[in-house]
Design an enzyme around this catalytic site. Structure first.
Site, PDB file in Angstrom:
ATOM      1  N   SER A  19       0.851  -1.195   0.000  1.00  0.00           N
ATOM      2  CA  SER A  19       0.000   0.000   0.000  1.00  0.00           C
ATOM      3  C   SER A  19       0.877   1.232   0.000  1.00  0.00           C
ATOM      4  CB  SER A  19      -0.855  -0.005   1.275  1.00  0.00           C
ATOM      5  OG  SER A  19      -1.561   1.210   1.408  1.00  0.00           O
ATOM      6  N   TYR A  59      -1.732  -0.044  10.835  1.00  0.00           N
ATOM      7  CA  TYR A  59      -1.825  -0.478   9.434  1.00  0.00           C
ATOM      8  C   TYR A  59      -0.505  -0.162   8.714  1.00  0.00           C
ATOM      9  CZ  TYR A  59      -3.613  -1.013   4.661  1.00  0.00           C
ATOM     10  OH  TYR A  59      -3.801  -1.411   3.361  1.00  0.00           O
TER      11      TYR A  59
HETATM   12  P1  NAP Z   1     -11.227  -6.327   0.679  1.00  0.00           P
HETATM   13  O1  NAP Z   1     -12.128  -5.956  -0.427  1.00  0.00           O
HETATM   14  O2  NAP Z   1     -11.629  -6.099   2.082  1.00  0.00           O
HETATM   15  O3  NAP Z   1     -10.783  -7.857   0.479  1.00  0.00           O
HETATM   16  C1  NAP Z   1      -9.913  -8.451   1.393  1.00  0.00           C
HETATM   17  C2  NAP Z   1      -9.693  -9.894   1.008  1.00  0.00           C
HETATM   18  O4  NAP Z   1      -8.822 -10.479   1.995  1.00  0.00           O
HETATM   19  C3  NAP Z   1     -10.967 -10.682   0.972  1.00  0.00           C
HETATM   20  O5  NAP Z   1     -10.946 -11.565  -0.119  1.00  0.00           O
HETATM   21  C4  NAP Z   1     -10.944 -11.448   2.285  1.00  0.00           C
HETATM   22  O6  NAP Z   1     -11.616 -12.669   2.076  1.00  0.00           O
HETATM   23  C5  NAP Z   1      -9.452 -11.651   2.489  1.00  0.00           C
HETATM   24  N1  NAP Z   1      -9.076 -11.870   3.876  1.00  0.00           N
HETATM   25  C6  NAP Z   1      -9.277 -11.071   4.949  1.00  0.00           C
HETATM   26  N2  NAP Z   1      -8.807 -11.657   6.056  1.00  0.00           N
HETATM   27  C7  NAP Z   1      -8.296 -12.851   5.674  1.00  0.00           C
HETATM   28  C8  NAP Z   1      -7.670 -13.917   6.349  1.00  0.00           C
HETATM   29  N3  NAP Z   1      -7.490 -13.895   7.687  1.00  0.00           N
HETATM   30  N4  NAP Z   1      -7.251 -14.985   5.638  1.00  0.00           N
HETATM   31  C9  NAP Z   1      -7.458 -15.043   4.310  1.00  0.00           C
HETATM   32  N5  NAP Z   1      -8.030 -14.067   3.588  1.00  0.00           N
HETATM   33  C10 NAP Z   1      -8.462 -12.990   4.291  1.00  0.00           C
HETATM   34  O7  NAP Z   1      -9.806  -5.557   0.529  1.00  0.00           O
HETATM   35  P2  NAP Z   1      -8.996  -5.048  -0.768  1.00  0.00           P
HETATM   36  O8  NAP Z   1      -9.189  -3.590  -0.905  1.00  0.00           O
HETATM   37  O9  NAP Z   1      -9.263  -5.938  -1.903  1.00  0.00           O
HETATM   38  O10 NAP Z   1      -7.508  -5.236  -0.221  1.00  0.00           O
HETATM   39  C11 NAP Z   1      -6.651  -6.268  -0.671  1.00  0.00           C
HETATM   40  C12 NAP Z   1      -5.228  -5.897  -0.299  1.00  0.00           C
HETATM   41  O11 NAP Z   1      -4.902  -4.637  -0.894  1.00  0.00           O
HETATM   42  C13 NAP Z   1      -4.992  -5.739   1.203  1.00  0.00           C
HETATM   43  O12 NAP Z   1      -3.754  -6.309   1.546  1.00  0.00           O
HETATM   44  C14 NAP Z   1      -4.964  -4.229   1.410  1.00  0.00           C
HETATM   45  O13 NAP Z   1      -4.146  -3.877   2.497  1.00  0.00           O
HETATM   46  C15 NAP Z   1      -4.372  -3.778   0.085  1.00  0.00           C
HETATM   47  N6  NAP Z   1      -4.686  -2.390  -0.271  1.00  0.00           N
HETATM   48  C16 NAP Z   1      -5.990  -1.955  -0.330  1.00  0.00           C
HETATM   49  C17 NAP Z   1      -6.250  -0.628  -0.649  1.00  0.00           C
HETATM   50  C18 NAP Z   1      -7.645  -0.070  -0.698  1.00  0.00           C
HETATM   51  O14 NAP Z   1      -7.799   1.164  -0.634  1.00  0.00           O
HETATM   52  N7  NAP Z   1      -8.665  -0.886  -0.853  1.00  0.00           N
HETATM   53  C19 NAP Z   1      -5.189   0.241  -0.925  1.00  0.00           C
HETATM   54  C20 NAP Z   1      -3.882  -0.229  -0.868  1.00  0.00           C
HETATM   55  C21 NAP Z   1      -3.648  -1.556  -0.549  1.00  0.00           C
HETATM   56  P3  NAP Z   1     -12.437 -13.468   3.209  1.00  0.00           P
HETATM   57  O15 NAP Z   1     -13.215 -12.445   3.998  1.00  0.00           O
HETATM   58  O16 NAP Z   1     -13.288 -14.427   2.427  1.00  0.00           O
HETATM   59  O17 NAP Z   1     -11.395 -14.152   3.996  1.00  0.00           O
END
Ligand code: NAP
Length: 235
Positions: free
Chosen positions: A133, A146
């Site tokens: 991120s 975070y």
């Molecule tokens: P999201 O929509 O909340 O999806 C998160 C995913 O992680 C879901 O598929 C969830 O699936 C899974 N997950 C959560 N806890 C888990 C666990 N204990 N074991 C296995 N899987 C788990 O989030 P996203 O925005 O796609 O984020 C994905 C990545 O991108 C993260 O690492 C986040 O830090 C990074 N990121 C996000 C943003 C943003 O603004 N959205 C920006 C920069 C970086 P289940 O609930 O089915 O387990």
């Protein structure tokens, strides 16, 4: 450009958001997929190996990797995507959120690499993509834990590059700013769904991941940083 057709990838946190978008994009390129998440969703991708895999549990990751390799005979790409976030003043952050961010974002990353690395080494032409991120590149207000977890991912991935480059494994930190997923509405963000309008899409991030993976194998991209036009480049 390197073709990905026939390669084998494992995506953690693949059930929604960025992980699901990356999985779909890779499937379109002919990549065979192992998809892990607590929900175990297969996203309707024909032939994918989908199973419940909580990255906080190293044994579940071992089983996920084994199932993927059993099905497809190899593993070439590991996408470390599973992640959680919770925000607010440090002392007001509930201890459960502190534990979860460290367990999922940091330990989950280490466990996944431990489980997958023997197979990536065997591949000899492999990639580790860490969905870190902007919070892994600079300290952001109200995101201390975070940021700590994302700096840990970035440092780990950067350091791994030193030991894996000579084995043909490329290590890349993908560092987006705001992406319109469920994640952007996590506790403490104080955001409503309207805030998502100015953000990037999960598909935008998948495009960047695809770009990284399809570079010719004579070079590697160490880090990508990109932000929506609605976000400043400071802080
Ligand atoms: P999201 O929509 O909340 O999806 C998160 C995913 O992680 C879901 O598929 C969830 O699936 C899974 N997950 C959560 N806890 C888990 C666990 N204990 N074991 C296995 N899987 C788990 O989030 P996203 O925005 O796609 O984020 C994905 C990545 O991108 C993260 O690492 C986040 O830090 C990074 N990121 C996000 C943003 C943003 O603004 N959205 C920006 C920069 C970086 P289940 O609930 O089915 O387990």
């Amino acid at each position: 450009m390197t073709t990905l057709d026939g390669r084998v990838a494992l995506v953690t946190g693949a059930s929604r958001g960025i992980g699901a978008a990356v999985a779909r994009r890779l499937a379109d390129e002919g990549v065979k997929l192992g998809l892990g998440s607590r929900r175990g969703d297969d996203l309707g991708i024909v032939g994918a190996v989908a199973q419940s895999c909580d990255v906080r549990d190293s044994e579940q990751l071992e089983r996920m990797v084994a199932a993927t390799v059993d099905a497809f005979g190899r593993l070439d790409i590991l996408v470390l995507n599973a992640g959680v976030g919770a925000y607010g003043p440090f002392l007001e952050l509930a201890p459960d959120f502190l534990e979860e961010m460290i367990d999922v974002n940091v330990k989950g990353t280490l466990y996944a690499v431990r489980a997958a690395l023997p197979h990536l080494l065997e591949s000899g032409e492999a990639d580790i993509i860490t969905l870190a991120s902007e919070a892994g590149r600079r300290g952001l207000p109200l995101e201390a834990v975070y940021c700590a977890s994302k700096f840990a991912q970035v440092g780990f991935t950067r350091a791994l590059d030193h030991e894996l480059r000579e084995h043909g494994i490329r290590c890349t930190n993908v560092c987006p700013g705001g992406v319109a997923t469920d994640f952007a509405l996590e506790p403490g963000r104080g955001r409503t769904k309207e805030a998502l309008a100015g953000m990037m899409s999960a598909d935008d991030v998948a495009d960047v991941v695809l770009f990284v993976l399809t570079r010719p194998r004579n070079h590697r991209i160490l880090e990508t940083a990109f932000r929506p036009m609605t976000e400043a480049s400071w802080g």
